[in-house]
Write a protein that holds these residues in place. Structure first.
Motif, mmCIF file in Angstrom:
data_model
loop_
_atom_site.group_PDB
_atom_site.id
_atom_site.type_symbol
_atom_site.label_atom_id
_atom_site.label_comp_id
_atom_site.label_asym_id
_atom_site.label_seq_id
_atom_site.Cartn_x
_atom_site.Cartn_y
_atom_site.Cartn_z
ATOM 1 N N CYS A 107 0.831 -1.237 0.004
ATOM 2 C CA CYS A 107 -0.042 -0.030 0.048
ATOM 3 C C CYS A 107 0.901 1.191 -0.098
ATOM 4 O O CYS A 107 1.852 1.219 0.633
ATOM 5 C CB CYS A 107 -0.820 -0.198 1.342
ATOM 6 S SG CYS A 107 -1.741 1.546 1.475
ATOM 7 N N SER A 108 0.479 2.189 -0.662
ATOM 8 C CA SER A 108 1.438 3.231 -0.845
ATOM 9 C C SER A 108 1.556 4.069 0.147
ATOM 10 O O SER A 108 2.132 5.234 0.347
ATOM 11 C CB SER A 108 1.130 4.129 -2.316
ATOM 12 O OG SER A 108 -0.196 4.425 -2.110
ATOM 13 N N ARG A 109 0.381 4.142 1.196
ATOM 14 C CA ARG A 109 0.464 5.093 2.190
ATOM 15 C C ARG A 109 1.776 4.794 3.242
ATOM 16 O O ARG A 109 1.620 3.708 3.643
ATOM 17 C CB ARG A 109 -0.939 4.972 2.909
ATOM 18 C CG ARG A 109 -1.250 6.240 4.093
ATOM 19 C CD ARG A 109 -2.531 5.866 4.904
ATOM 20 N NE ARG A 109 -3.606 5.691 4.013
ATOM 21 C CZ ARG A 109 -4.558 6.781 3.855
ATOM 22 N NH1 ARG A 109 -3.961 8.294 4.490
ATOM 23 N NH2 ARG A 109 -5.625 6.896 3.093
ATOM 24 N N ARG A 120 1.604 0.904 4.305
ATOM 25 C CA ARG A 120 2.390 -0.299 3.876
ATOM 26 C C ARG A 120 1.930 -1.649 3.996
ATOM 27 O O ARG A 120 2.770 -2.644 4.009
ATOM 28 C CB ARG A 120 3.714 -0.062 4.334
ATOM 29 C CG ARG A 120 4.370 1.304 4.398
ATOM 30 C CD ARG A 120 4.675 2.042 3.037
ATOM 31 N NE ARG A 120 5.784 1.409 2.457
ATOM 32 C CZ ARG A 120 5.915 1.748 1.102
ATOM 33 N NH1 ARG A 120 5.033 2.435 0.490
ATOM 34 N NH2 ARG A 120 6.883 1.332 0.310
ATOM 35 N N ASN A 177 -4.469 2.061 -4.651
ATOM 36 C CA ASN A 177 -3.357 2.207 -5.236
ATOM 37 C C ASN A 177 -3.369 1.698 -6.515
ATOM 38 O O ASN A 177 -4.273 0.754 -7.018
ATOM 39 C CB ASN A 177 -2.442 1.151 -4.167
ATOM 40 C CG ASN A 177 -2.209 1.524 -2.861
ATOM 41 O OD1 ASN A 177 -1.672 2.417 -2.408
ATOM 42 N ND2 ASN A 177 -3.149 0.831 -1.987
#
Lengths: 971, 732
Positions: free
Chosen positions: B61-63, B67, B92
């Motif tokens: 996950c890009s946050r 992750r 994402n």
């Protein structure tokens, strides 16, 4: 260009041969008629050759006047005879000894004599040949004398038969003018150019050491028996046999005075030091019996109840043998029943001659468990070899040489019974910044290395397998010694530690609960982070200042503490140094010196050139007789007391000399002081007892007894002195003094004391005569010349090229020398080699350039150095005989041993060299010095009768100075 | 729908997770009322033959604060090539390599059966395995010989590229240089002086690998070894010889003294050596000790034999003078080792105590093994040690190194802490609860060593407010991300994503109660109790536990009859073993063999002890066969040897065979006891059985039905019933 005195600097090339020297061949000295006896061999005027200055780059000191001037001898004669007409009295008056066999001492009416030298009259029978202890028997015939030998005086024929009276005095006169003007003594009084040349003393007219030595050799034909109290033994330079008849052999004990003053006042008045030089484990020649071992059984040796003196010939048995009275403290002690014996009609025990302790001066007792540490019989000692394997050590070849040598040397560990294996166990450590211990247990297939890198708090990493029996572990040890050089062949480690190395050895001995010896092979200043780390403090600027003494003191206190611990364990340390630069011998030597060990130094060690010397030293050091964990106690009869001790040892109280190790080469000088009156009747007694552990682990006591006379007349004191021993004492006293006093103050003290001794004699013993006369007691007539040698030694008056390490090294070295060694060290033996005969040595010549013939070859030995000096116009035949080359120019001065040539001359010369080496405790590397070669500077340093480069006075100048001092004291 | 037990079993099978509750109360208030918290037993590396590792890396996950790893619970928009994180709802983009993704072409991590999936990290060098043997030489020759043989044997089990090292110790500590030609070398250290890693590095002459410094053109890859740690293939002969030549510590031990054993410094040097040579690389320090440390840092008893080693009594009275210092020493070692991902195993073989109490943290914090036996010359030690090197079907060791476990949670639930062989990595994040249970305050833990059985207890806190609605989607999700060094040297990541339904406790209490996993709950609570016992004063814990649950006090807490090193040992095992094994520890299993029928499990109860039965008891630490009075008499009479009584022979043999089977699978090897009625070893059985017949129920006294046990312990049935009742009633 600086030239180090001790190591041979590698010669890159030979200096050019000066045409000035080679061109005018002077008349061959050897074939020239001997100089007229009366003609003083005066050095040429200072205006002589200028060429020599070019050679050495710096102007030679005024005293260094090259004898090899182009002036032919004839001109010398002309010059001297015309400029200094000898005083008539010198010519005409015979020596006092001539006037009668026994003139009363101090009252010799004989006028001063100019010619002290005696040559052996042809009629004199050669001395009885003795079993060769030292291979050079005294000269047999005057025919062997070279022209430089004491010139046969015209009066020689009228000399009295041998056996000079013991009280003969030496007189000689010099004018007041002469003294004042020629006094170029040291730096005190600069030469006064106006007077210098014409007012010189005739060197032949002043007491000659050679003459004294030869005289003593001539008179000592009978074995020396020690039974007569107060009898001075022959000189150390004389070969003689000793028969022990109740006093210790002079090989064990030598005294400064064999007739001690009865009172402290007398002693103080005379200023003659009262001292004995004791060498407790000295080796005896094969024809003398080593001390017997006496066993008094379980109760231990019989001793006086009060002063604890051991049974000895001075104990008086009384009450039919049931008690004995101590000769030292007069206390009466019961004789234990098992020791009882009846007395004969003279009051002697009937078994007197069956018991060494009742009839001999030296013997040993078997000690009981009471004499052992912790009341436990000791273990056999151990030897631990600790080898530096840093870059320098490997590169110089040292590591390889040591390892190779040890493989065979281990078979020669000391043992009491030659049939048996040695009981000594061995262990091995290598080190650089860290220590590597080796497990060489016999059961292992390969040795194991245990690295201890935590050197801050040293410990022994293993117990089992570190100290092993050589025979049991032979294969493992050999494998180890093969591998050590390989393992460190590529080392890049340059830093070393030192303190932890000794700690490691010490801890190993502690763990094994035994005494022993560490052989440390070390190269560099220990700068790695560890206890006992040192910094380079070499600072020559301090020389001559009040801070000079600090150069002799250790830079950290660590080693003193360590030494104390070593002594407590009986851990003796022998240090072999291989420095390429300053290593601070003053500090590194602390432990060896305090533990009865030795320091050997091989500066700029090069395997090829120095391995012979090193290996011979090592072999001797490993094999020699040695005792461990020793305590020496000197007991004396009431009236005197041993007050001071000099040597390699440690003292934790004022009476016990503690020696972790004591070998056959170590001597201890003991000074005595009065604490009461002595009586002429009983004399003064001393008993030196050394308790030690033998190399087989036996606890023993070695006893040396010595009785000397006592006198109430000063003249008796002066008649029975031994100058060589006095010099031994003075040198040790002075060399210790420099630790705490400015060197100059130490020198002045020596000169003063010497002047007082002689002034006291002059005042109290000599007949009144003109103040211009210098009157010296017969026994001390060499005191000035020898003292001068001490004063100008490298320790007290260093030349610019003497390193601080060398000075510290010499200072430590002298401290444990016996009289023989100090004698030859301060007054080297210089032998002319023009003619050699088998069975006898040529008569030595005085250590002066004037005595060297340009056409001759000379051998000079100091006990540490051995030079072969080759004159520039040496005969071709000599060259061929010695070097196998006809040309002076082709002599390779870098050789350290002479070529083996098949001619009698070469054979005999090599024999002589070998015999010299055999006499000394350290191997002397041969240095071939060609006249005019750069290395000659080193050689000249040992011509001690001449002025030295460092400003030391010549013999003549010093004698004049001494005369002046005496006159000042008298007026 | 499957029953809860089936569901639980299935989940455990697939994901290695067992929750105390399988339906979660949706509000904080209700959750706290339930006494047993929402918690899970998680076995990160549970063996899964059906789980091939996939050869790419996980999609995250890009946050930055999330992750989380892409998993089957994520919403995927195949057309837009987008996925929504099920933890933070971030949308994402798929990475370019997922361009071909579609409903019919899904990557494995999206398939429901891969709720647990393992990735292989392709980057970075393959690290060798490092095994550092730390061997005590202060022991009897016979023991040492056995140990040497075991060690030599182990060399043949190691992969050829594995690095090995050897440290031996007695009075001194020796670090052996390996692969020397000719002379063998070792570095020796005083056993009384601790050294830090820097000092050690200098003294061993180890300079940092010149990796940072200029990588010259000819910079050949530095071989990952040094003089002390060398590949097995290179030095196995050398090391075999070296081990063969090992001698008993040669320093003399005088009468009335213990040998000087520098265990503390030896372990410190081992830790230091790895610290400066292989930081953050999987490594095992395998320590073999034959007695307690008697000198230097870490000493637990002096060398005077007349002073006995500390007892519980001494500790309670604060009379154990070395204990605090020693514990501190070993704790600092444990921290250093775990920081660098190194494991410390302790194999303690001695009849007396060896100081495991002080050293326990070394194994507990690093995931190391702690094995206890009477002697190295026992099959218990030998087989246990051999079993360490067991390989799976792929031929890889069943051990993993230098792992980190990260827990990600849905918003409504946070992680309070973990109990197990782990240390905190102090990673703060949105998933971290303020309420700490066990090792808390973090969402990441380091587990230096783990094997397929290593099980952590993880405790959660429901943070949803009381009046808030049941969260979106109705399910709470938890993701476990375990990164570790596989024994092949590969870096791997195993991701387990699991979810449970929320339920309103007020309305759906039954479904919550039905979802209770009593076994898991018992273990989870027991772990908590043990943890408290370790960190707090003993009696307080018992009181706490009594307050919480009228639990049967297992011996994990009751220490009066145990030496502490035993208790340390038991607790150590309990804290790392999986549920089944842990359950055996709490409640030993008892099987009865008789002529009346096939073997049957019977109650661990005194009533089960009958004269005509053979009992087989498994307490995890012991496997015991007990012959009833009559059976024992028959056996003594030799009926089993008579042809006509072959059935009796079979009866005797059956429990032995079963015991062997157990022995073969168990790690560490249990103690095997064969005893009979009246035998002295029967006490092991009698101390475990439930006192159904005691002085409290005298009516059974003397009856044939069983053997009475005199004890104050509550019987198990009472406990289990009570637990169940209490758990449910709290919600009511």
């Amino acid at each position: 260009m600086s030239v180090s005195l001790y190591p041979a600097p590698p010669h890159s090339s030979q200096p050019p041969v000066s045409t000035a020297y080679s061109a005018p061949p002077p008349p061959s000295y050897t074939q020239a008629p001997p100089p007229v006896s009366s003609a003083p061999t005066q050095p040429p005027p200072p205006s002589g050759p200028a060429a020599s200055q070019q050679y050495y780059g710096s102007p030679p000191p005024p005293s260094q006047q090259p004898f090899n001037s182009s002036l032919p001898p004839t001109s010398q004669q002309q010059f001297t005879s015309s400029s200094v007409p000898p005083p008539p009295s010198q010519q005409t008056l015979p020596p006092s000894s001539y006037s009668g066999p026994a003139p009363p001492p101090g009252q010799a009416p004989a006028p001063p004599v100019s010619q002290p030298q005696q040559s052996f009259p042809p009629s004199q029978p050669p001395p009885t040949s003795q079993p060769a202890f030292t291979p050079g028997p005294p000269p047999t015939a005057p025919g062997s004398f070279t022209p430089q030998a004491p010139p046969p005086s015209s009066q020689s024929g009228s000399f009295p038969p041998p056996g000079p009276p013991p009280t003969s005095l030496f007189f000689f006169q010099c004018s007041a003018v002469l003294l004042l003007s020629s006094g170029a003594f040291g730096q005190v009084r600069g030469p006064q150019p106006g007077y210098a040349a014409p007012k010189r003393l005739d060197p032949d007219a002043i007491p000659s050491p050679i003459q004294v030595i030869e005289d003593d050799k001539a008179k000592s034909t009978e074995p020396f028996t020690t039974g007569v109290r107060g009898q001075a033994p022959p000189l150390v330079t004389t070969n003689f046999q000793v028969k022990d008849q109740g006093n210790a052999s002079p090989r064990f004990v030598r005294c400064t005075a064999y007739n001690m003053p009865c009172t402290a006042d007398m002693a103080k008045q005379s200023q003659v030091p009262l001292a004995a030089v004791v060498k407790p484990l000295a080796m005896l020649p094969p024809d003398e019996t080593p001390p017997y071992l006496v066993d008094h059984g379980e109760g231990g040796p019989i001793r006086c109840n009060r002063c604890k003196a051991y049974m000895c010939p001075y104990m008086q048995f009384i009450e039919g043998g049931r008690r004995f009275q101590c000769g030292f403290c007069s206390c009466v002690t019961e004789v234990p029943p098992h020791y009882f014996q009846h007395l004969d009609h003279t009051g002697k025990r009937v078994d007197c001659y069956d018991r060494p302790e009742l009839s001999l001066g030296s013997y040993e007792f078997l000690a009981t468990v009471d004499y052992c540490k912790n009341n436990k019989l000791p273990q056999p000692p151990a030897f631990i070899f600790l080898i530096d394997v840093s870059y320098n050590a490997v590169k110089s070849g040292m590591v390889n040489i040591v390892c190779q040598e040890l493989k065979t040397l281990l078979d020669y560990l000391p043992r009491e019974n030659p049939e048996m294996d040695s009981a000594v166990r061995v262990g091995f450590v290598t080190y650089n910044k860290v220590l590597h211990f080796y497990n060489v247990k016999s059961s292992l297939a390969q040795p194991q290395m245990l690295v201890v890198s935590d050197v801050s708090d040293m410990f022994v990493p293993l117990l089992d397998g570190f100290l092993v029996n050589v025979n049991e572990s032979r294969l493992v040890i050999e494998s180890l010694l093969d591998q050590i050089p390989e393992m460190f062949a590529d080392t890049r480690e340059t830093e070393t530690v030192f303190g932890p190395v000794i700690q490691a050895g010490l801890e190993a001995l502690k763990a094994a609960d035994c005494a022993g010896k560490l052989f440390v092979f070390h190269t560099s200043l220990p700068i790695a982070e560890a206890p006992g780390k040192l910094k380079n403090r070499e600072d020559k600027k301090l020389i001559g200042t009040d801070k000079e003494k600090s150069l002799f003191q250790p830079q950290v206190g660590f080693y003193n503490t360590l030494a104390k611990e070593c002594v407590a364990q009986g851990c003796c340390v022998d240090l072999f140094l291989f420095p390429n630069q300053y290593v601070d011998v003053a500090t590194l030597g602390v432990v060896p010196v305090s533990t009865g060990g030795s320091v050997y130094k091989y500066t700029y060690f090069q395997a090829q050139l120095d391995q012979e010397r090193f290996l011979n030293d090592l072999r001797r050091d490993v094999q020699k007789l040695v005792g461990f964990d020793a305590v020496m106690r000197v007991r004396t009869s009431t009236g005197i007391r041993a007050t001071d001790f000099f040597g390699s040892f440690f003292m934790s109280n004022t009476t016990d000399v503690e020696l972790a190790g004591l070998d056959c080469d170590k001597a201890i000088t003991v000074e005595f002081k009065h604490d009461d009156k002595l009586s002429e009747e009983t004399g003064a007694l001393m008993q030196c007892a050394v308790l030690y552990t033998s190399c087989s682990g036996q606890r023993r006591l070695r006893i040396h007894n010595m009785a000397v006379n006592c006198c109430s007349q000063l003249a008796d004191l002066y008649r029975n002195c031994e100058t060589d021993t006095i010099i031994n004492f003075f040198s040790k006293y002075a060399f210790r003094g420099v630790l705490n006093n400015p060197t100059k103050a130490v020198r002045d003290t020596l000169v003063n004391q010497c002047a007082q001794i002689l002034a006291c004699y002059r005042k109290n013993c000599a007949s009144p005569s003109s103040a211009g006369q210098l009157i010296l007691p017969e026994c001390m007539k060499l005191l000035p010349v020898y003292l001068n040698c001490v004063l100008k030694s490298d320790v007290l008056l260093p030349g610019a090229d003497v390193s601080l390490d060398d000075r510290a090294y010499l200072r430590q070295l002298i401290s444990c020398m016996d009289v023989t060694e100090t004698h030859v060290f301060f007054y080297p033996r210089l032998l002319p080699l023009m003619k050699l005969e088998s069975g006898s040595l040529p008569v030595a010549v005085r250590d002066s350039e004037e005595r060297l013939s340009k056409g001759g070859v000379y051998l000079l030995e100091t006990g540490l150095h051995l030079f072969l000096w080759v004159g520039a116009s040496v005969q071709q035949e000599l060259l061929l005989n010695i070097f196998g080359t006809p040309s002076f120019g082709q002599i390779d001065s870098s050789m350290t041993s002479l070529p083996v040539l098949d001619n009698p001359f070469s054979q005999r010369l090599r024999e002589i060299i070998d015999s010299f080496r055999a006499q000394r405790s350290r191997y002397m590397k041969l240095m071939v010095v060609k006249q005019e070669d750069r290395a000659e500077l080193i050689f000249r340093h040992f011509l001690v009768e001449d002025k030295s480069a460092s400003g030391g006075a010549s013999y003549v100048d010093f004698l004049c100075h001494m005369h002046k001092e005496i006159r000042q004291l008298l007026s | 729908m499957a029953t809860f037990p089936e569901y639980i079993a299935q989940n455990e099978e697939r994901d290695g997770v067992r929750f105390s509750w399988n339906v979660w109360p949706s509000s904080r208030l209700e959750a706290t009322r339930m006494v047993v918290p929402v918690a899970a037993l998680f076995t990160p590396l549970r063996e899964r033959t059906d789980l091939p590792p996939i050869q790419y890396e996980p999609v995250l996950c890009s946050r930055a604060t999330c992750r989380a790893v892409l998993n089957p619970l994520c919403q995927v928009d195949y057309r837009a090539k987008l996925w929504a994180c099920n933890f933070c709802y971030q949308r994402n983009q798929f990475p370019p390599s997922y361009a071909g993704i579609s409903e019919v072409n899904q990557p494995a991590e999206l398939l429901p059966q891969f709720s647990t999936i393992e990735y292989v990290v392709q980057r970075g060098p393959q690290m060798p395995l490092v095994f550092l043997y730390v061997v005590d030489t202060c022991m009897e020759d016979e023991d040492l010989q056995a140990l040497k043989e075991s060690l030599q044997m182990s060399l043949s089990l190691l992969p050829p590229t594995a690095l090995v090292g050897l440290i031996t110790f007695g009075r001194m500590v020796q670090v052996h240089e390996l692969g020397c030609e000719g002379i063998s070398k070792s570095y020796v250290f005083r056993g009384t002086k601790d050294l830090n890693a820097k000092q050690l590095q200098e003294m061993l002459g180890l300079t940092k690998p010149a990796a940072a410094q200029g990588r010259g053109p000819q910079a050949a890859p530095q071989p990952l070894s040094n003089r002390f740690l060398q590949p097995v293939q290179k030095i196995d002969m050398n090391l075999t010889d070296l081990l063969g030549e090992l001698q008993r510590d040669p320093w003399p031990v005088t009468q009335g003294k213990r040998p000087l054993r520098s265990l503390g410094v030896a372990m410190s040097i081992a830790v230091g050596l790895l610290e400066c040579t292989f930081p953050n690389t999987g490594a095992r320090i395998m320590t073999f000790i034959g007695g307690p440390a008697t000198q230097g840092p870490g000493m637990v008893v002096g060398d005077e034999l007349k002073t006995p080693i500390r007892s519980w009594h001494d500790i309670e009275k604060d009379n154990a003078k070395f204990m605090k210092k020693a514990t501190k020493h070993y704790e600092s070692l444990a921290i250093r080792a775990s920081t660098n991902g190194h494991i410390i195993d302790i194999y303690a073989c001695a009849l007396d105590q060896t100081g495991l109490l002080e050293m326990k943290c070394c194994s507990n914090h690093t995931g190391g093994y702690m094995v206890m036996a009477d002697s190295f010359n026992t099959s218990l030690f030998k087989q246990t040690f051999q079993r360490v090197f067991t390989k799976d079907v792929q031929g890889s060791f069943k051990m993993a190194f230098a792992a980190t476990l990260e827990v990600k949670t849905s918003r409504e639930i946070k992680v309070s802490g973990a109990i197990g062989p782990c240390v905190s990595l102090s990673a703060k994040g949105p998933c971290v609860s303020e309420n700490e249970i066990g090792t808390g305050g973090t969402c990441q833990w380091k587990i230096c060593g783990l094997d397929p059985a290593t099980t952590l207890a993880l405790y959660f806190e429901v943070v949803n407010q009381h009046n808030a609605p049941i969260p979106q989607g109705g399910r709470g999700a938890i993701q476990f991300v375990t990164q570790y060094q596989h024994s092949s040297g590969q870096r791997r990541i195993r991701v387990t994503t699991t979810a449970r339904n929320w339920a309103d406790a007020q309305t759906q209490i039954q479904s919550i109660a039905a979802s209770f996993d009593q076994e898991a709950a018992a273990i989870l609570m027991a772990r908590l109790a043990v943890y408290r016992a370790e960190t707090e004063e003993g009696p307080d814990v018992l009181r706490w536990l009594d307050r919480q649950l009228p639990q049967r006090r297992s011996k994990l807490l009751q220490l009066c009859h145990l030496t502490h090193y035993e208790s340390s040992y038991y607790r150590h095992q309990f804290n790392r073993q999986d549920l089944t094994q842990a359950l055996i520890m709490i409640q030993p299993v008892l099987y009865a063999y008789s002529f009346n029928g096939p073997p049957e499990p019977v109650l661990l109860d005194s009533s089960s002890i009958l004269p005509d039965r053979i009992l087989l008891m498994d307490t995890f630490f012991q496997i015991l066969i007990y012959h009833g009075e009559t059976v024992a008499q028959w056996r003594k009479a030799g009926y089993q040897d008579m042809a006509e009584y072959e059935n009796f022979r079979h009866l005797l043999q059956a429990p032995v065979d079963d015991a062997q089977e157990l022995l073969h699978t168990r790690f560490p090897m249990p103690r095997y006891i064969d005893t009979e009625h009246g035998g002295s070893q029967a006490r092991f059985l009698l101390s475990k059985v439930n006192p159904s017949q005691t002085h409290n129920n005298m009516y059974a006294w003397g009856q044939e039905s069983g053997a009475p046990i005199l004890t104050d312990d509550v019987s198990l049935q009472v406990f289990m019933d009570h637990l169940k009742k209490l758990a449910v009633s709290s919600a009511a």
